[in-house]
Design an enzyme around this catalytic site. Structure first.
Site, PDB file in Angstrom:
ATOM      1  CG  ASP A 136      -1.752  -1.112   1.358  1.00 42.39           C
ATOM      2  OD1 ASP A 136      -1.372  -2.297   1.208  1.00 42.39           O
ATOM      3  OD2 ASP A 136      -3.127  -0.895   1.754  1.00 42.39           O
TER       4      ASP A 136
ATOM      5  CG  HIS B 192      -3.422   3.931   1.862  1.00 45.51           C
ATOM      6  ND1 HIS B 192      -4.610   3.871   1.381  1.00 45.51           N
ATOM      7  CD2 HIS B 192      -3.209   2.645   2.294  1.00 45.51           C
ATOM      8  CE1 HIS B 192      -5.393   2.844   1.696  1.00 45.51           C
ATOM      9  NE2 HIS B 192      -4.319   2.174   2.311  1.00 45.51           N
TER      10      HIS B 192
ATOM     11  CG  ASP C 156      -5.431  -0.306  -0.344  1.00 43.66           C
ATOM     12  OD1 ASP C 156      -6.244  -0.593  -1.296  1.00 43.66           O
ATOM     13  OD2 ASP C 156      -5.639  -0.572   0.799  1.00 43.66           O
TER      14      ASP C 156
ATOM     15  CG  ASP D 193      -9.064   6.470  -1.329  1.00 42.68           C
ATOM     16  OD1 ASP D 193      -9.563   7.599  -1.704  1.00 42.68           O
ATOM     17  OD2 ASP D 193      -9.807   5.406  -1.288  1.00 42.68           O
ATOM     18  NE  ARG D 194      -7.573   5.346   5.873  1.00 41.06           N
ATOM     19  CZ  ARG D 194      -8.388   5.630   7.037  1.00 41.06           C
ATOM     20  NH1 ARG D 194      -8.161   6.683   7.701  1.00 41.06           N
ATOM     21  NH2 ARG D 194      -9.211   4.628   7.510  1.00 41.06           N
TER      22      ARG D 194
ATOM     23  CG  ASN E 116      -9.304  -2.256   0.411  1.00 45.41           C
ATOM     24  OD1 ASN E 116      -8.219  -2.563   0.476  1.00 45.41           O
ATOM     25  ND2 ASN E 116     -10.033  -1.585   1.263  1.00 45.41           N
ATOM     26  CG  HIS E 117      -8.346   2.285   0.076  1.00 47.57           C
ATOM     27  ND1 HIS E 117      -9.150   3.440   0.271  1.00 47.57           N
ATOM     28  CD2 HIS E 117      -8.490   1.293   0.919  1.00 47.57           C
ATOM     29  CE1 HIS E 117      -9.465   3.243   1.639  1.00 47.57           C
ATOM     30  NE2 HIS E 117      -8.741   2.214   2.079  1.00 47.57           N
TER      31      HIS E 117
ATOM     32  CG  HIS F 131      -4.815  -4.899  -1.530  1.00 46.89           C
ATOM     33  ND1 HIS F 131      -3.987  -4.188  -1.364  1.00 46.89           N
ATOM     34  CD2 HIS F 131      -5.921  -4.717  -0.693  1.00 46.89           C
ATOM     35  CE1 HIS F 131      -4.196  -3.289  -0.466  1.00 46.89           C
ATOM     36  NE2 HIS F 131      -5.335  -3.689   0.002  1.00 46.89           N
TER      37      HIS F 131
ATOM     38  NE  ARG G 247      -8.936  -5.537   6.362  1.00 49.64           N
ATOM     39  CZ  ARG G 247      -8.107  -4.785   6.571  1.00 49.64           C
ATOM     40  NH1 ARG G 247      -8.553  -3.428   6.407  1.00 49.64           N
ATOM     41  NH2 ARG G 247      -6.851  -4.817   6.790  1.00 49.64           N
TER      42      ARG G 247
ATOM     43  CG  HIS H   8      -6.063  -5.691   3.042  1.00 45.79           C
ATOM     44  ND1 HIS H   8      -6.572  -4.315   2.579  1.00 45.79           N
ATOM     45  CD2 HIS H   8      -6.882  -6.444   3.608  1.00 45.79           C
ATOM     46  CE1 HIS H   8      -8.016  -4.597   2.929  1.00 45.79           C
ATOM     47  NE2 HIS H   8      -8.076  -5.844   3.553  1.00 45.79           N
TER      48      HIS H   8
END
Length: 499
Positions: free
Chosen positions: A242, A244, A271, A274-275, A303-304, A352, A400, A427
């Site tokens: 990730d 991010h 990923d 995001d964030r 997943n993002h 992922h 989750r 992840h």
């Protein structure tokens, strides 16, 4: 007999004292957990709240606080369970309903979320904060449902790709533009200039951004859901986790490990956005590398890489701010085209999230997944993007609330039945940037150090030699401009994390 009657109240007093002492120690642990939470040390905070619960399992506040911690760590299933326990312990505890509503919202249980926020208003009638939260939630639910309806209609009608209407050729590059210019092909020099320009907080011209997105989309669209990549004798291959939206840490990987090239291939394992607030820069650099080195630079979906997550966690707003809203469908279409898995040298599988809710899944099953859509809420694609390993044998519900928790025995059976020797996944944030488990048969790699400018973790990447032996490098975060994480996230998410 006389002594016995004296001893009985003494025992009661002793038990009462012990309970009082446990409750006092639990309060100390809760206070320590709160301080860690304020510092963004969510994993350590979680441990403190858990210890408090073990000492005093009848306190609704402890479960509510731990629920909030789980949400910060995107463990929405665990957040929901703790919120429900908080409500069970105290049906009038408003934060219990608030936490449950937030968890339900993040798990896309929209009607349940609205019901919880209405319960908050019953307990706090007229409270302006609670009213605003409910209003934000209802707006977000309506918007998301509308978008889902449009998507379903488009899929049923066989709608054309948004890239079909992209025509970058006639766009004019203004004389005032000071960034890199893209010639007939993407070169190493262009990639170097692009990284430097973006580090200086420059923006790639929209003409070149559109061209890179469209050309990369075409390449990804032709790849299967499971891509098989050879690792010839004498070569090496780097796998990253990730990122991010942490562009400056992402660029630092190339400083440490070299730029992508035909002799220095890479895989980034989902990923990307995001964030962090530099996801546009990350993706544009990645697609430039993909166009330049289509058989030596790979990206798998996380997943993002989904419209729902991008709307909640900031990337959609970032795209709108840095370009315009017409770019968002293009990024969505690009993400829909990303492969789901890579197998290196026939022996190392990279995905992922993780494995599946049943045994017997084959590489052919993964390759057959129709991935060019938004991630579903169940099935192989969902689990591959969302699942996590657990240290216990067998399977369990995911923390989750989506995907599955799978044990080392599940990993071993999957690898053995498919002729593989190692599973690499991402992840999850890890203190050292990586974690080895399942008797060495599973490695988690996470490449966003000091995640969200708060967690304090290292990042890592794995460099495989041609014998597919992993060599792991951990690295620290580097400075970046004063732009906070989640800078572009909308109120539909940020407002849920207050109260």
């Amino acid at each position: 007999e006389y002594m016995g009657t004296l001893q009985w109240p003494l025992v009661l007093i002793s038990m009462s004292d012990a309970a009082s002492d446990a409750a006092a120690r639990a309060e100390v642990l809760k206070t320590e957990g709160n301080l860690l939470f304020e510092q963004g040390k969510y994993l350590q905070s979680l441990d403190k709240y858990t210890a408090a619960i073990e000492l005093n399992p009848s306190n609704a506040v402890y479960f509510s606080n731990r629920s909030f911690c789980h949400m910060k760590l995107e463990a929405y299933g665990s957040a929901l369970s703790d919120a429900e326990e908080s409500i069970r312990l105290d049906s009038d505890y408003v934060k219990g309903y608030y936490r449950r509503g937030s968890a339900n919202f993040c798990m896309r249980h929209y009607e349940a979320a609205i019901s919880d926020f209405k319960e908050v208003l019953k307990l706090r009638p007229g409270n302006p904060t609670a009213k605003a939260k409910l209003r934000d939630c209802e707006k977000a639910v309506k918007a998301l449902k509308f978008e889902q309806a449009i998507q379903t209609s488009a899929e049923m009608g066989g709608a054309a790709s948004p890239f079909d209407s992209v025509s970058w050729e006639t766009m004019v590059v203004e004389d005032s533009y000071k960034g890199p210019h893209l010639g007939e092909s993407v070169t190493k020099e262009f990639i170097v200039e692009l990284i430097a320009h973006q580090k200086a907080q420059g923006k790639l011209h929209a003409k070149y951004a559109l061209r890179l997105l469209k050309e990369a989309w075409r390449i990804f669209s032709d790849e299967p859901s499971l891509v098989e990549v050879p690792v010839p004798t004498g070569s090496e291959f780097t796998v990253c986790g990730d990122v991010h939206g942490q562009f400056f840490d992402f660029a630092n990987i190339f400083e440490l490990n070299g730029l992508p090239s035909e002799t220095n291939p890479y895989l980034f394992n989902g990923d990307f956005v995001d964030r962090g607030s530099f996801g546009v820069e990350v993706v544009l650099t990645m697609v430039a590398c993909k166009v330049a080195y289509p058989r030596h630079f790979f990206m798998t979906r996380g997943n993002h890489e989904s419209k729902t997550m991008n709307a909640m966690y900031g990337f959609e707003g970032e795209v709108r701010a840095k370009y315009n809203d017409s770019f968002n469908p293009l990024f969505t279409e690009l993400f829909n085209a990303l492969p789901l898995c890579v197998v290196l040298g026939g022996k190392v599988i990279v995905m992922h999230g993780g494995l599946f809710s049943r045994d017997g899944v084959t590489l052919a099953d993964i390759k057959a997944i129709d991935r060019k859509c938004q991630p579903p809420d169940s099935g192989l694609m969902c689990e591959l993007l969302w699942s996590d390993p657990q240290p216990y044998p067998g399977r369990a519900m995911s923390k989750r609330g989506v995907g599955v928790a799978f044990g080392p025995d599940v990993t071993e059976r999957f690898l053995e039945s498919n002729g593989l020797k190692l599973l690499v996944r991402s992840h999850e944030v890890k203190d050292e940037g990586y974690f080895i488990e399942a008797n060495g048969k599973l490695i988690t790699v996470f490449s966003a150090p000091n995640y969200c400018d708060q967690v304090g973790n290292k990042g890592a990447f794995i460099r495989f030699d041609s014998d597919l032996q992993p060599h792991i490098t951990s690295f620290h975060a580097v400075p970046h401009p004063n732009v906070r994480p989640m800078q572009y996230a909308g109120p539909s998410l940020l407002s849920l994390f207050g109260l």
